[in-house]
Scaffold this motif. Structure first.
Motif, short mmCIF file in Angstrom:
data_model
loop_
_atom_site.label_atom_id
_atom_site.label_comp_id
_atom_site.label_asym_id
_atom_site.label_seq_id
_atom_site.Cartn_x
_atom_site.Cartn_y
_atom_site.Cartn_z
N THR A 128 0.78 -1.30 -0.20
CA THR A 128 0.08 0.22 -0.21
C THR A 128 0.99 1.13 -0.04
OG1 THR A 128 0.01 -0.24 2.37
CG2 THR A 128 -2.05 -1.05 1.37
N HIS A 129 2.12 1.22 0.81
CA HIS A 129 2.92 2.41 0.57
C HIS A 129 4.13 1.80 1.27
CE1 HIS A 129 1.07 2.27 4.62
NE2 HIS A 129 1.83 3.10 5.05
N LEU A 130 5.29 2.77 1.22
CA LEU A 130 6.58 2.33 1.50
C LEU A 130 6.74 2.72 2.95
CD1 LEU A 130 8.87 2.92 -1.62
CD2 LEU A 130 7.22 1.03 -1.01
N PRO A 132 8.04 0.59 7.15
CA PRO A 132 8.37 -0.46 7.41
C PRO A 132 7.18 -1.72 8.05
CG PRO A 132 9.77 1.04 8.15
CD PRO A 132 8.74 1.79 7.52
N ASP A 133 6.06 -1.07 8.63
CA ASP A 133 5.18 -1.71 9.25
C ASP A 133 4.10 -2.36 8.04
OD1 ASP A 133 4.30 0.95 9.00
OD2 ASP A 133 2.35 0.49 10.08
N HIS A 134 4.18 -2.05 6.86
CA HIS A 134 3.60 -2.38 5.65
C HIS A 134 4.41 -3.23 4.65
CE1 HIS A 134 0.10 -0.37 6.81
NE2 HIS A 134 0.94 0.58 7.72
N MET A 135 5.93 -2.96 4.63
CA MET A 135 6.51 -3.67 3.64
C MET A 135 8.20 -4.29 4.24
SD MET A 135 8.85 -0.90 3.00
CE MET A 135 9.75 -1.09 1.93
N GLY A 283 -4.77 0.85 3.53
CA GLY A 283 -3.27 1.45 3.94
C GLY A 283 -3.37 2.21 5.23
N ASP A 284 -2.45 3.13 5.17
CA ASP A 284 -2.40 4.09 6.16
C ASP A 284 -3.07 5.65 5.69
OD1 ASP A 284 -1.35 2.55 7.75
OD2 ASP A 284 0.70 3.40 7.99
N LEU A 285 -4.01 5.49 4.89
CA LEU A 285 -4.77 6.71 4.15
C LEU A 285 -5.48 7.36 5.51
CD1 LEU A 285 -4.56 7.53 1.22
CD2 LEU A 285 -6.94 6.31 1.23
N ASP A 316 -8.33 2.24 9.16
CA ASP A 316 -7.13 2.41 8.57
C ASP A 316 -5.91 3.63 9.26
OD1 ASP A 316 -7.72 0.97 6.23
OD2 ASP A 316 -9.15 2.52 5.59
N HIS A 317 -4.76 3.52 8.81
CA HIS A 317 -3.83 3.92 9.91
C HIS A 317 -3.80 3.41 11.17
CE1 HIS A 317 -0.94 7.37 10.93
NE2 HIS A 317 -0.09 6.47 10.70
N HIS A 318 -4.43 2.12 11.45
CA HIS A 318 -4.10 1.31 12.52
C HIS A 318 -5.31 2.14 13.62
CE1 HIS A 318 -0.60 0.04 10.61
NE2 HIS A 318 -0.12 1.32 10.57
N GLY A 319 -6.24 2.85 13.26
CA GLY A 319 -7.02 3.44 14.06
C GLY A 319 -6.35 4.52 14.96
ZN LIG Z 1 1.31 1.68 9.29
#
Ligand SMILES: [Zn+2]
Length: 428
Positions: A128-130, A132-135, A283-285, A316-319
Protein backbone atom coordinates in the motif's frame (compact mmCIF):
# COMPACT_ATOMS: atom_id res chain seq x y z
CA UNK A 1 -26.95 -35.64 3.39
CA UNK A 2 -27.60 -35.56 7.12
CA UNK A 3 -24.41 -33.53 7.49
CA UNK A 4 -25.70 -31.04 4.93
CA UNK A 5 -29.09 -30.57 6.52
CA UNK A 6 -27.48 -30.10 9.90
CA UNK A 7 -25.25 -27.44 8.43
CA UNK A 8 -28.25 -25.77 6.85
CA UNK A 9 -29.85 -25.59 10.29
CA UNK A 10 -26.65 -24.19 11.76
CA UNK A 11 -26.44 -21.62 8.99
CA UNK A 12 -30.07 -20.65 9.52
CA UNK A 13 -29.52 -20.54 13.25
CA UNK A 14 -26.69 -18.08 12.71
CA UNK A 15 -28.82 -15.95 10.41
CA UNK A 16 -31.82 -15.88 12.70
CA UNK A 17 -29.71 -15.39 15.78
CA UNK A 18 -28.67 -11.98 14.53
CA UNK A 19 -30.72 -9.16 15.97
CA UNK A 20 -31.95 -7.75 12.67
CA UNK A 21 -34.95 -5.46 12.50
CA UNK A 22 -38.04 -7.23 11.17
CA UNK A 23 -38.15 -4.99 8.12
CA UNK A 24 -34.68 -6.13 7.22
CA UNK A 25 -35.65 -9.77 7.62
CA UNK A 26 -38.71 -9.24 5.47
CA UNK A 27 -36.54 -7.73 2.76
CA UNK A 28 -34.22 -10.75 2.75
CA UNK A 29 -34.64 -13.08 -0.20
CA UNK A 30 -36.79 -16.15 0.29
CA UNK A 31 -34.05 -18.43 -0.93
CA UNK A 32 -31.62 -19.21 1.86
CA UNK A 33 -27.95 -18.79 0.90
CA UNK A 34 -26.32 -22.16 0.28
CA UNK A 35 -24.75 -23.54 3.44
CA UNK A 36 -20.99 -23.65 3.71
CA UNK A 37 -19.86 -27.22 3.00
CA UNK A 38 -17.93 -27.14 6.26
CA UNK A 39 -18.51 -24.79 9.15
CA UNK A 40 -15.95 -23.70 11.67
CA UNK A 41 -16.11 -24.66 15.31
CA UNK A 42 -14.52 -23.03 18.32
CA UNK A 43 -11.40 -24.88 19.51
CA UNK A 44 -10.96 -26.65 16.16
CA UNK A 45 -8.53 -25.55 13.47
CA UNK A 46 -9.94 -23.17 10.90
CA UNK A 47 -11.70 -25.20 8.20
CA UNK A 48 -9.82 -25.20 4.87
CA UNK A 49 -10.96 -22.76 2.17
CA UNK A 50 -13.27 -24.15 -0.51
CA UNK A 51 -14.08 -22.88 -4.03
CA UNK A 52 -16.74 -20.17 -3.84
CA UNK A 53 -15.61 -18.89 -0.45
CA UNK A 54 -13.98 -15.51 -0.03
CA UNK A 55 -11.52 -15.52 2.88
CA UNK A 56 -9.85 -12.35 4.18
CA UNK A 57 -7.15 -13.08 6.78
CA UNK A 58 -5.84 -10.16 8.84
CA UNK A 59 -2.59 -11.76 9.96
CA UNK A 60 -1.58 -10.70 13.46
CA UNK A 61 2.21 -10.82 13.75
CA UNK A 62 2.38 -7.86 16.11
CA UNK A 63 4.82 -6.12 13.75
CA UNK A 64 2.60 -4.50 11.13
CA UNK A 65 -0.05 -5.13 8.49
CA UNK A 66 -0.46 -8.24 6.36
CA UNK A 67 -3.80 -9.25 4.87
CA UNK A 68 -4.10 -12.44 2.87
CA UNK A 69 -7.12 -12.70 0.58
CA UNK A 70 -8.17 -15.94 -1.08
CA UNK A 71 -10.81 -15.10 -3.66
CA UNK A 72 -13.68 -17.42 -4.68
CA UNK A 73 -11.92 -18.81 -7.77
CA UNK A 74 -8.62 -19.39 -5.97
CA UNK A 75 -7.03 -16.08 -7.03
CA UNK A 76 -4.76 -14.98 -4.19
CA UNK A 77 -3.71 -11.56 -2.99
CA UNK A 78 -1.49 -10.41 -0.15
CA UNK A 79 -1.89 -6.79 0.90
CA UNK A 80 1.28 -5.64 2.71
CA UNK A 81 3.78 -7.68 4.69
CA UNK A 82 4.90 -5.47 7.54
CA UNK A 83 7.94 -6.04 9.72
CA UNK A 84 8.43 -3.06 11.97
CA UNK A 85 11.51 -2.90 14.16
CA UNK A 86 9.71 -0.82 16.82
CA UNK A 87 10.91 -1.51 20.37
CA UNK A 88 8.91 -3.65 22.75
CA UNK A 89 8.25 -0.72 25.09
CA UNK A 90 5.91 0.75 22.44
CA UNK A 91 4.70 -2.37 20.64
CA UNK A 92 3.53 -5.91 21.32
CA UNK A 93 5.92 -8.87 21.25
CA UNK A 94 6.19 -10.63 17.88
CA UNK A 95 3.64 -13.38 17.18
CA UNK A 96 3.96 -16.34 17.25
CA UNK A 97 7.52 -15.66 18.51
CA UNK A 98 10.83 -14.06 17.67
CA UNK A 99 12.15 -17.42 16.40
CA UNK A 100 11.42 -16.29 12.83
CA UNK A 101 11.16 -12.87 11.21
CA UNK A 102 7.63 -11.45 10.67
CA UNK A 103 7.89 -11.88 6.89
CA UNK A 104 8.78 -15.54 7.35
CA UNK A 105 5.77 -16.10 9.60
CA UNK A 106 3.57 -14.32 7.05
CA UNK A 107 4.91 -16.48 4.21
CA UNK A 108 4.25 -19.67 6.18
CA UNK A 109 0.74 -18.48 7.04
CA UNK A 110 0.00 -17.68 3.40
CA UNK A 111 1.38 -21.00 2.17
CA UNK A 112 -0.68 -23.17 4.49
CA UNK A 113 -3.88 -21.26 3.70
CA UNK A 114 -3.14 -21.22 -0.04
CA UNK A 115 -2.75 -24.99 -0.24
CA UNK A 116 -6.51 -25.80 -0.21
CA UNK A 117 -6.76 -23.84 -3.47
CA UNK A 118 -4.33 -26.31 -5.04
CA UNK A 119 -1.60 -23.70 -5.48
CA UNK A 120 1.55 -22.63 -3.74
CA UNK A 121 2.20 -19.32 -5.53
CA UNK A 122 0.68 -15.93 -4.78
CA UNK A 123 -0.98 -14.19 -7.72
CA UNK A 124 -0.67 -10.62 -6.42
CA UNK A 125 1.21 -8.78 -3.70
CA UNK A 126 0.08 -5.18 -3.15
CA UNK A 127 2.28 -2.84 -1.11
CA UNK A 128 0.00 0.00 0.00
CA UNK A 129 2.90 2.37 0.73
CA UNK A 130 6.55 2.30 1.62
CA UNK A 131 6.66 2.15 5.40
CA UNK A 132 8.32 -0.61 7.46
CA UNK A 133 5.10 -1.80 9.13
CA UNK A 134 3.70 -2.44 5.62
CA UNK A 135 6.73 -3.69 3.67
CA UNK A 136 9.57 -4.36 6.12
CA UNK A 137 12.40 -2.64 7.92
CA UNK A 138 16.01 -3.48 7.33
CA UNK A 139 19.44 -2.68 8.68
CA UNK A 140 22.94 -4.09 8.48
CA UNK A 141 21.89 -6.98 10.73
CA UNK A 142 19.13 -8.17 8.36
CA UNK A 143 20.21 -11.24 6.36
CA UNK A 144 21.03 -10.82 2.69
CA UNK A 145 18.93 -12.46 -0.01
CA UNK A 146 20.57 -15.30 -1.96
CA UNK A 147 21.57 -12.90 -4.75
CA UNK A 148 22.99 -10.48 -2.14
CA UNK A 149 21.19 -7.61 -3.89
CA UNK A 150 18.95 -6.70 -0.94
CA UNK A 151 18.12 -7.72 2.62
CA UNK A 152 15.30 -9.93 3.87
CA UNK A 153 12.45 -8.31 5.81
CA UNK A 154 8.69 -8.16 5.30
CA UNK A 155 7.84 -8.22 1.58
CA UNK A 156 11.31 -9.41 0.59
CA UNK A 157 11.07 -12.26 3.10
CA UNK A 158 7.69 -13.30 1.65
CA UNK A 159 9.05 -13.23 -1.91
CA UNK A 160 12.03 -15.28 -0.73
CA UNK A 161 9.75 -18.03 0.57
CA UNK A 162 7.10 -18.24 -2.13
CA UNK A 163 6.56 -17.33 -5.74
CA UNK A 164 4.84 -13.97 -6.24
CA UNK A 165 3.10 -13.38 -9.58
CA UNK A 166 2.64 -9.61 -9.82
CA UNK A 167 4.05 -7.10 -7.35
CA UNK A 168 1.99 -3.89 -7.30
CA UNK A 169 2.95 -0.72 -5.43
CA UNK A 170 2.32 3.01 -5.56
CA UNK A 171 5.70 4.11 -6.85
CA UNK A 172 6.94 1.82 -9.63
CA UNK A 173 8.94 2.42 -11.79
CA UNK A 174 10.67 5.62 -10.63
CA UNK A 175 9.31 6.00 -7.05
CA UNK A 176 9.64 9.76 -7.59
CA UNK A 177 6.24 11.07 -6.43
CA UNK A 178 6.19 13.34 -4.54
CA UNK A 179 9.92 12.73 -4.06
CA UNK A 180 12.21 9.74 -3.72
CA UNK A 181 11.84 8.42 -0.17
CA UNK A 182 15.29 8.44 1.44
CA UNK A 183 15.51 5.70 4.04
CA UNK A 184 17.36 2.37 4.31
CA UNK A 185 14.09 0.38 4.17
CA UNK A 186 13.02 2.23 1.00
CA UNK A 187 16.46 1.75 -0.61
CA UNK A 188 16.27 -1.94 0.23
CA UNK A 189 12.78 -2.33 -1.25
CA UNK A 190 13.80 -0.56 -4.47
CA UNK A 191 16.85 -2.82 -4.76
CA UNK A 192 14.47 -5.79 -4.44
CA UNK A 193 12.23 -4.36 -7.19
CA UNK A 194 15.22 -3.85 -9.50
CA UNK A 195 16.29 -7.46 -8.92
CA UNK A 196 12.77 -8.68 -9.70
CA UNK A 197 12.59 -6.69 -12.92
CA UNK A 198 16.03 -7.97 -13.94
CA UNK A 199 14.78 -11.52 -13.30
CA UNK A 200 11.79 -10.96 -15.58
CA UNK A 201 9.16 -10.82 -12.78
CA UNK A 202 6.14 -8.55 -13.08
CA UNK A 203 6.04 -5.28 -11.16
CA UNK A 204 3.30 -2.70 -11.74
CA UNK A 205 2.18 0.66 -10.43
CA UNK A 206 -1.21 0.58 -8.66
CA UNK A 207 -3.80 2.18 -10.98
CA UNK A 208 -6.57 4.17 -9.27
CA UNK A 209 -10.03 3.32 -10.64
CA UNK A 210 -9.04 0.05 -12.25
CA UNK A 211 -11.06 -3.11 -11.67
CA UNK A 212 -8.84 -5.07 -14.06
CA UNK A 213 -5.38 -4.76 -12.58
CA UNK A 214 -6.21 -7.36 -9.93
CA UNK A 215 -8.29 -9.80 -11.94
CA UNK A 216 -9.82 -13.24 -11.51
CA UNK A 217 -7.28 -15.87 -12.50
CA UNK A 218 -9.86 -18.65 -12.60
CA UNK A 219 -7.76 -21.29 -10.86
CA UNK A 220 -10.89 -23.19 -9.83
CA UNK A 221 -13.98 -23.59 -12.01
CA UNK A 222 -17.29 -22.07 -10.99
CA UNK A 223 -19.38 -18.97 -11.53
CA UNK A 224 -18.11 -16.80 -8.68
CA UNK A 225 -18.11 -13.23 -9.97
CA UNK A 226 -16.13 -10.86 -7.76
CA UNK A 227 -14.38 -7.56 -8.28
CA UNK A 228 -11.25 -6.02 -6.84
CA UNK A 229 -11.51 -2.26 -7.40
CA UNK A 230 -8.51 0.00 -6.95
CA UNK A 231 -10.09 2.97 -5.16
CA UNK A 232 -7.23 5.38 -4.47
CA UNK A 233 -3.50 5.95 -4.68
CA UNK A 234 -1.16 8.98 -4.81
CA UNK A 235 -4.09 11.38 -4.29
CA UNK A 236 -6.10 9.94 -7.17
CA UNK A 237 -9.51 8.63 -6.16
CA UNK A 238 -11.95 6.52 -8.12
CA UNK A 239 -14.96 8.57 -9.26
CA UNK A 240 -17.38 5.72 -8.51
CA UNK A 241 -18.24 5.11 -12.14
CA UNK A 242 -16.30 3.34 -14.86
CA UNK A 243 -12.57 3.39 -14.24
CA UNK A 244 -12.26 7.16 -13.90
CA UNK A 245 -10.21 8.70 -11.14
CA UNK A 246 -9.75 12.33 -10.14
CA UNK A 247 -6.71 13.96 -8.59
CA UNK A 248 -7.19 15.51 -5.14
CA UNK A 249 -3.66 16.77 -4.57
CA UNK A 250 -2.67 20.22 -5.86
CA UNK A 251 0.38 20.42 -8.09
CA UNK A 252 3.57 20.25 -6.06
CA UNK A 253 4.65 23.64 -7.48
CA UNK A 254 1.80 25.31 -5.62
CA UNK A 255 2.76 23.87 -2.24
CA UNK A 256 5.43 24.50 0.32
CA UNK A 257 7.74 21.52 0.55
CA UNK A 258 6.51 20.91 4.12
CA UNK A 259 2.95 20.56 2.78
CA UNK A 260 3.71 17.93 0.17
CA UNK A 261 1.64 14.77 0.35
CA UNK A 262 2.96 12.35 2.96
CA UNK A 263 3.75 8.70 2.35
CA UNK A 264 0.62 7.74 4.32
CA UNK A 265 -1.64 10.05 2.30
CA UNK A 266 -0.42 8.37 -0.89
CA UNK A 267 -1.46 4.87 0.32
CA UNK A 268 -3.27 2.51 -2.02
CA UNK A 269 -6.93 1.73 -1.16
CA UNK A 270 -9.07 -1.06 -2.58
CA UNK A 271 -12.54 -2.51 -2.40
CA UNK A 272 -13.42 -6.18 -2.87
CA UNK A 273 -16.99 -6.88 -3.95
CA UNK A 274 -18.63 -10.32 -4.03
CA UNK A 275 -22.42 -10.47 -4.38
CA UNK A 276 -23.80 -8.28 -1.63
CA UNK A 277 -20.58 -8.50 0.36
CA UNK A 278 -17.95 -5.78 0.16
CA UNK A 279 -14.70 -4.98 1.93
CA UNK A 280 -12.67 -1.78 2.06
CA UNK A 281 -9.08 -1.30 3.14
CA UNK A 282 -6.75 1.66 2.61
CA UNK A 283 -3.32 1.13 4.16
CA UNK A 284 -2.44 4.23 6.18
CA UNK A 285 -4.69 6.64 4.31
CA UNK A 286 -5.90 9.46 6.56
CA UNK A 287 -8.66 12.03 6.72
CA UNK A 288 -6.90 14.64 8.86
CA UNK A 289 -6.64 18.10 7.24
CA UNK A 290 -4.73 19.87 10.01
CA UNK A 291 -8.07 21.33 11.05
CA UNK A 292 -9.03 22.54 7.61
CA UNK A 293 -5.68 24.04 6.59
CA UNK A 294 -4.95 21.35 3.99
CA UNK A 295 -8.35 20.02 2.87
CA UNK A 296 -6.88 17.86 0.11
CA UNK A 297 -5.05 15.81 2.75
CA UNK A 298 -8.40 14.09 3.40
CA UNK A 299 -8.10 11.28 0.86
CA UNK A 300 -9.74 8.66 3.03
CA UNK A 301 -13.07 10.57 3.02
CA UNK A 302 -13.49 10.66 -0.78
CA UNK A 303 -12.18 7.09 -1.07
CA UNK A 304 -14.71 5.87 1.52
CA UNK A 305 -17.53 7.73 -0.25
CA UNK A 306 -16.61 6.04 -3.53
CA UNK A 307 -16.38 2.59 -1.94
CA UNK A 308 -19.07 2.61 0.74
CA UNK A 309 -21.23 1.43 2.29
CA UNK A 310 -19.40 -1.86 2.82
CA UNK A 311 -19.87 -5.01 4.89
CA UNK A 312 -16.40 -5.03 6.48
CA UNK A 313 -13.75 -2.30 6.70
CA UNK A 314 -10.36 -1.82 8.28
CA UNK A 315 -9.70 1.12 10.60
CA UNK A 316 -7.01 2.64 8.42
CA UNK A 317 -3.74 3.97 9.77
CA UNK A 318 -4.24 1.41 12.57
CA UNK A 319 -7.09 3.40 14.14
CA UNK A 320 -4.77 6.30 14.90
CA UNK A 321 -6.08 9.83 15.52
CA UNK A 322 -5.96 10.93 11.88
CA UNK A 323 -7.72 7.92 10.28
CA UNK A 324 -11.49 7.80 10.53
CA UNK A 325 -13.30 11.11 10.65
CA UNK A 326 -17.08 11.12 11.08
CA UNK A 327 -17.73 11.25 7.32
CA UNK A 328 -15.57 8.19 6.69
CA UNK A 329 -17.55 6.21 9.26
CA UNK A 330 -20.88 7.43 7.85
CA UNK A 331 -19.77 6.42 4.35
CA UNK A 332 -18.45 2.98 5.19
CA UNK A 333 -21.03 1.80 7.77
CA UNK A 334 -19.51 -1.67 8.11
CA UNK A 335 -20.99 -4.47 10.17
CA UNK A 336 -17.46 -5.39 11.22
CA UNK A 337 -14.38 -3.21 11.72
CA UNK A 338 -10.90 -4.68 11.85
CA UNK A 339 -8.16 -2.60 13.49
CA UNK A 340 -4.67 -3.62 12.33
CA UNK A 341 -3.13 -2.75 15.69
CA UNK A 342 0.26 -3.57 17.20
CA UNK A 343 1.60 -0.30 18.67
CA UNK A 344 0.83 1.48 21.94
CA UNK A 345 -1.00 4.23 20.01
CA UNK A 346 -3.35 1.76 18.23
CA UNK A 347 -6.24 2.53 18.39
CA UNK A 348 -7.06 6.09 19.41
CA UNK A 349 -9.97 6.65 21.81
CA UNK A 350 -12.00 8.93 19.51
CA UNK A 351 -11.59 6.47 16.64
CA UNK A 352 -13.11 3.75 18.83
CA UNK A 353 -15.93 6.07 19.85
CA UNK A 354 -16.74 6.67 16.17
CA UNK A 355 -16.59 2.99 15.21
CA UNK A 356 -19.13 2.18 17.93
CA UNK A 357 -21.26 5.30 17.39
CA UNK A 358 -24.95 4.63 16.73
CA UNK A 359 -25.32 8.30 15.75
CA UNK A 360 -22.92 8.02 12.81
CA UNK A 361 -24.79 4.95 11.59
CA UNK A 362 -27.36 2.80 13.30
CA UNK A 363 -27.39 -0.96 13.64
CA UNK A 364 -25.27 -3.81 14.94
CA UNK A 365 -21.54 -3.95 14.34
CA UNK A 366 -18.52 -5.54 15.95
CA UNK A 367 -14.95 -4.31 16.25
CA UNK A 368 -11.89 -6.56 16.21
CA UNK A 369 -8.26 -5.65 16.88
CA UNK A 370 -5.39 -7.85 15.69
CA UNK A 371 -3.13 -7.19 18.72
CA UNK A 372 -3.69 -4.67 21.47
CA UNK A 373 -1.08 -3.55 23.98
CA UNK A 374 -2.09 -3.79 27.62
CA UNK A 375 -1.20 -0.10 28.01
CA UNK A 376 -3.62 0.85 25.24
CA UNK A 377 -6.34 -1.24 26.83
CA UNK A 378 -5.86 0.60 30.10
CA UNK A 379 -5.86 4.01 28.40
CA UNK A 380 -9.01 3.33 26.39
CA UNK A 381 -10.83 1.63 29.24
CA UNK A 382 -14.49 0.87 28.63
CA UNK A 383 -14.23 1.43 24.86
CA UNK A 384 -11.40 -1.03 24.40
CA UNK A 385 -13.23 -3.59 26.53
CA UNK A 386 -16.08 -3.46 23.99
CA UNK A 387 -13.74 -4.90 21.34
CA UNK A 388 -14.88 -8.38 20.33
CA UNK A 389 -11.28 -9.58 20.19
CA UNK A 390 -7.94 -8.05 21.12
CA UNK A 391 -5.39 -10.61 19.95
CA UNK A 392 -5.38 -13.09 17.08
CA UNK A 393 -5.73 -13.40 13.33
CA UNK A 394 -9.07 -11.93 12.25
CA UNK A 395 -10.50 -14.06 9.44
CA UNK A 396 -13.55 -12.87 7.53
CA UNK A 397 -15.26 -15.80 5.73
CA UNK A 398 -17.80 -14.97 3.06
CA UNK A 399 -20.29 -17.64 1.95
CA UNK A 400 -20.55 -18.72 -1.70
CA UNK A 401 -22.29 -15.96 -3.66
CA UNK A 402 -21.49 -13.29 -1.05
CA UNK A 403 -24.86 -13.33 0.73
CA UNK A 404 -23.45 -13.61 4.25
CA UNK A 405 -20.24 -13.67 6.22
CA UNK A 406 -18.90 -14.47 9.65
CA UNK A 407 -15.68 -13.72 11.50
CA UNK A 408 -13.37 -16.31 13.03
CA UNK A 409 -10.55 -15.16 15.31
CA UNK A 410 -7.72 -17.67 15.40
CA UNK A 411 -4.79 -17.99 17.79
CA UNK A 412 -1.51 -16.36 16.80
CA UNK A 413 0.64 -17.97 19.49
CA UNK A 414 1.37 -20.95 17.23
CA UNK A 415 0.56 -22.20 13.72
CA UNK A 416 -2.41 -24.44 14.52
CA UNK A 417 -4.99 -21.80 13.45
CA UNK A 418 -7.23 -22.80 16.33
CA UNK A 419 -10.50 -20.88 16.33
CA UNK A 420 -10.76 -18.86 19.55
CA UNK A 421 -13.91 -16.97 18.71
CA UNK A 422 -16.63 -17.33 16.12
CA UNK A 423 -19.33 -14.78 15.36
CA UNK A 424 -22.86 -15.44 14.17
CA UNK A 425 -23.33 -15.28 10.41
CA UNK A 426 -24.34 -11.85 9.21
CA UNK A 427 -26.93 -11.92 6.44
CA UNK A 428 -26.39 -9.14 3.93
ZN1 LIG B 1 1.17 1.75 9.16
Amino acid sequence: MERFSKQRRLWLGGVLGLALPMARLAAAPLSVPPPLPSLDRTDASLAPWQPGWLDIHHIATGRGNATFVLLPDGTSLLIDAGASAAGLDVSVAPRPSAARRPGQWIARYVLRHLRPSGRDALDYLVVTHLHPDHMGDSDAASPLARNAAYRLSGVTDVADQLEVGTLIDRGFPDYGYPSLLQAPFADNYRAFVRARVAAGCKVERFQAGSARQIAARGHRPGAWPFEVRNVAVNGQVWSGSGEEARMLFPSLDSLERSEWPTENSCSAALRIGYGRFSYFTAGDLTSYTEDGALPWRDVLGPAARAAGPVSVATADHHGMFDGLNADVVRSLQPKAWVIPSWHISHPDMLQLERMFSQRLYPGPREVFATTLMEENLRANGRLARRLRSRDGHVVVRVAPGGGSFYVAVTGNGDETDRVKLLTESVLL
